[in-house]
Design a protein around this motif. Sequence first.
Motif, PDB file in Angstrom:
ATOM      1  N   ALA A   1       0.802  -1.229   0.000  1.00 43.31           N
ATOM      2  CA  ALA A   1       0.000   0.000   0.000  1.00 43.31           C
ATOM      3  C   ALA A   1       0.833   1.276   0.000  1.00 43.31           C
ATOM      4  O   ALA A   1       0.271   2.371  -0.047  1.00 43.31           O
ATOM      5  CB  ALA A   1      -0.934   0.005   1.213  1.00 43.31           C
ATOM      6  N   GLY A   2       2.142   1.153   0.057  1.00 42.33           N
ATOM      7  CA  GLY A   2       2.978   2.336   0.192  1.00 42.33           C
ATOM      8  C   GLY A   2       3.241   3.095  -1.086  1.00 42.33           C
ATOM      9  O   GLY A   2       3.649   4.269  -1.044  1.00 42.33           O
ATOM     10  N   GLU A   3       3.035   2.469  -2.228  1.00 44.28           N
ATOM     11  CA  GLU A   3       3.344   3.143  -3.489  1.00 44.28           C
ATOM     12  C   GLU A   3       2.571   2.500  -4.635  1.00 44.28           C
ATOM     13  O   GLU A   3       1.936   1.459  -4.477  1.00 44.28           O
ATOM     14  CB  GLU A   3       4.840   3.078  -3.786  1.00 44.28           C
ATOM     15  CG  GLU A   3       5.393   1.667  -3.921  1.00 44.28           C
ATOM     16  CD  GLU A   3       6.904   1.660  -4.138  1.00 44.28           C
ATOM     17  OE1 GLU A   3       7.449   2.672  -4.618  1.00 44.28           O
ATOM     18  OE2 GLU A   3       7.533   0.635  -3.828  1.00 44.28           O
ATOM     19  N   GLY A   4       2.651   3.124  -5.793  1.00 46.84           N
ATOM     20  CA  GLY A   4       2.074   2.555  -7.014  1.00 46.84           C
ATOM     21  C   GLY A   4       0.586   2.290  -6.928  1.00 46.84           C
ATOM     22  O   GLY A   4      -0.187   3.091  -6.396  1.00 46.84           O
ATOM     23  N   ILE A   5       0.185   1.138  -7.450  1.00 47.75           N
ATOM     24  CA  ILE A   5      -1.235   0.780  -7.486  1.00 47.75           C
ATOM     25  C   ILE A   5      -1.799   0.640  -6.080  1.00 47.75           C
ATOM     26  O   ILE A   5      -2.924   1.058  -5.807  1.00 47.75           O
ATOM     27  CB  ILE A   5      -1.432  -0.515  -8.299  1.00 47.75           C
ATOM     28  CG1 ILE A   5      -1.070  -0.270  -9.777  1.00 47.75           C
ATOM     29  CG2 ILE A   5      -2.872  -1.011  -8.191  1.00 47.75           C
ATOM     30  CD1 ILE A   5      -1.067  -1.526 -10.627  1.00 47.75           C
ATOM     31  N   GLY A   6      -1.026   0.050  -5.164  1.00 44.49           N
ATOM     32  CA  GLY A   6      -1.505  -0.127  -3.800  1.00 44.49           C
ATOM     33  C   GLY A   6      -1.846   1.189  -3.136  1.00 44.49           C
ATOM     34  O   GLY A   6      -2.887   1.329  -2.479  1.00 44.49           O
ATOM     35  N   ARG A   7      -0.977   2.170  -3.300  1.00 41.31           N
ATOM     36  CA  ARG A   7      -1.235   3.500  -2.741  1.00 41.31           C
ATOM     37  C   ARG A   7      -2.489   4.107  -3.358  1.00 41.31           C
ATOM     38  O   ARG A   7      -3.352   4.655  -2.653  1.00 41.31           O
ATOM     39  CB  ARG A   7      -0.034   4.409  -3.001  1.00 41.31           C
ATOM     40  CG  ARG A   7      -0.275   5.874  -2.656  1.00 41.31           C
ATOM     41  CD  ARG A   7       0.891   6.753  -3.094  1.00 41.31           C
ATOM     42  NE  ARG A   7       0.528   8.170  -3.018  1.00 41.31           N
ATOM     43  CZ  ARG A   7      -0.130   8.829  -3.965  1.00 41.31           C
ATOM     44  NH1 ARG A   7      -0.504   8.207  -5.074  1.00 41.31           N
ATOM     45  NH2 ARG A   7      -0.423  10.112  -3.810  1.00 41.31           N
ATOM     46  N   ALA A   8      -2.603   4.030  -4.681  1.00 37.72           N
ATOM     47  CA  ALA A   8      -3.733   4.653  -5.377  1.00 37.72           C
ATOM     48  C   ALA A   8      -5.061   4.059  -4.939  1.00 37.72           C
ATOM     49  O   ALA A   8      -6.038   4.791  -4.701  1.00 37.72           O
ATOM     50  CB  ALA A   8      -3.562   4.505  -6.888  1.00 37.72           C
ATOM     51  N   ILE A   9      -5.122   2.748  -4.831  1.00 31.86           N
ATOM     52  CA  ILE A   9      -6.409   2.139  -4.466  1.00 31.86           C
ATOM     53  C   ILE A   9      -6.717   2.325  -2.986  1.00 31.86           C
ATOM     54  O   ILE A   9      -7.884   2.446  -2.607  1.00 31.86           O
ATOM     55  CB  ILE A   9      -6.477   0.656  -4.877  1.00 31.86           C
ATOM     56  CG1 ILE A   9      -5.395  -0.183  -4.200  1.00 31.86           C
ATOM     57  CG2 ILE A   9      -6.406   0.517  -6.385  1.00 31.86           C
ATOM     58  CD1 ILE A   9      -5.465  -1.651  -4.565  1.00 31.86           C
TER      59      ILE A   9
ATOM     60  N   VAL B   1      -6.511  -0.872   5.956  1.00 27.50           N
ATOM     61  CA  VAL B   1      -5.333  -1.367   6.651  1.00 27.50           C
ATOM     62  C   VAL B   1      -4.192  -1.363   5.640  1.00 27.50           C
ATOM     63  O   VAL B   1      -4.218  -2.110   4.657  1.00 27.50           O
ATOM     64  CB  VAL B   1      -5.551  -2.775   7.219  1.00 27.50           C
ATOM     65  CG1 VAL B   1      -4.295  -3.252   7.964  1.00 27.50           C
ATOM     66  CG2 VAL B   1      -6.764  -2.803   8.144  1.00 27.50           C
ATOM     67  N   LEU B   2      -3.218  -0.511   5.878  1.00 21.07           N
ATOM     68  CA  LEU B   2      -2.104  -0.317   4.953  1.00 21.07           C
ATOM     69  C   LEU B   2      -0.974  -1.270   5.322  1.00 21.07           C
ATOM     70  O   LEU B   2      -0.309  -1.100   6.345  1.00 21.07           O
ATOM     71  CB  LEU B   2      -1.613   1.130   5.028  1.00 21.07           C
ATOM     72  CG  LEU B   2      -2.681   2.220   4.839  1.00 21.07           C
ATOM     73  CD1 LEU B   2      -2.120   3.577   5.229  1.00 21.07           C
ATOM     74  CD2 LEU B   2      -3.186   2.227   3.400  1.00 21.07           C
ATOM     75  N   LEU B   3      -0.735  -2.266   4.484  1.00 20.90           N
ATOM     76  CA  LEU B   3       0.305  -3.256   4.758  1.00 20.90           C
ATOM     77  C   LEU B   3       1.432  -3.091   3.753  1.00 20.90           C
ATOM     78  O   LEU B   3       1.201  -2.984   2.553  1.00 20.90           O
ATOM     79  CB  LEU B   3      -0.280  -4.663   4.696  1.00 20.90           C
ATOM     80  CG  LEU B   3       0.625  -5.829   5.103  1.00 20.90           C
ATOM     81  CD1 LEU B   3      -0.201  -6.964   5.713  1.00 20.90           C
ATOM     82  CD2 LEU B   3       1.442  -6.361   3.930  1.00 20.90           C
ATOM     83  N   GLY B   4       2.663  -3.060   4.259  1.00 19.61           N
ATOM     84  CA  GLY B   4       3.816  -2.929   3.390  1.00 19.61           C
ATOM     85  C   GLY B   4       5.091  -3.049   4.205  1.00 19.61           C
ATOM     86  O   GLY B   4       5.060  -3.185   5.427  1.00 19.61           O
TER      87      GLY B   4
END
Length: 247
Positions: free
Chosen positions: A22-30, A42-45
């Motif tokens: 979730a910290g960057e790229g597609i994960g961050r955007a969604i 819940v931001l996992l990275g």
Amino acid sequence: MYADYDAAPDLLKERVILVTGAGEGIGRAIALSFAAHGATVVLLGKTVAKLESVYDEIEAAGGPTPAIYPIHLEGATPHDYDELAASLQQAFGRLDGIVHNAAILPYLARIKDYEIEDWLKVMQVNLNAPFEITQICMPLLQASKDASVIFTTDAVGHDGKAFWGAYGVSKFGIEGLTQILAAELENSTVRVNCIDPGATRTALRKRAFPAEDNSVLKTPDALAPLYLWAIGPDSKGTTGKRLSWDA
């Protein structure tokens, strides 16, 4: 099709959704998009600073307070996943969705030249971790009245191509996992699909195609409608499918 999906502002209100990578790229955007539509994310990275940055963006935008769960999937053990599930149980009591977005691609190489250690690392992050997280979190998903699990695939996980090595094989595995799990959960409240986001302006894409002009590619933000539809209630009844941005 998906680009035209108009998600209701409160589509994900009171839903708890775990996003890996979730910290960057597609994960961050969604993650930002889910929070904007009411979800507690819940931001996992693996990189705390990046997760904190997304956390701050969500709070600044007025979204529900997210949670941060740092974990390095490459070295994670079953005990680490047990602790993840226990933390989620204590904090929320359920999960309404998981998006498995985290992935690694160290290089492109022929099978005969692939380093064994690198092969195992890719499988651990791209295939084993999504399996283990989903398995340990299954009781949390089944506690939801309407849960959605989304795995992330790739064109090279559907049509084998030379040099894609462990990454390609891991995505073939993800598509098989999607179909098997969806069949097993067919009569439950948990649906399971995988998404092929297509060519997107990400660091992983740049690593695979360093000479490509990525300014012509869509940004991760453009994928939000597809992920919102797949994670939210409007996709209820759709399971075991391979969803593609380009479809």
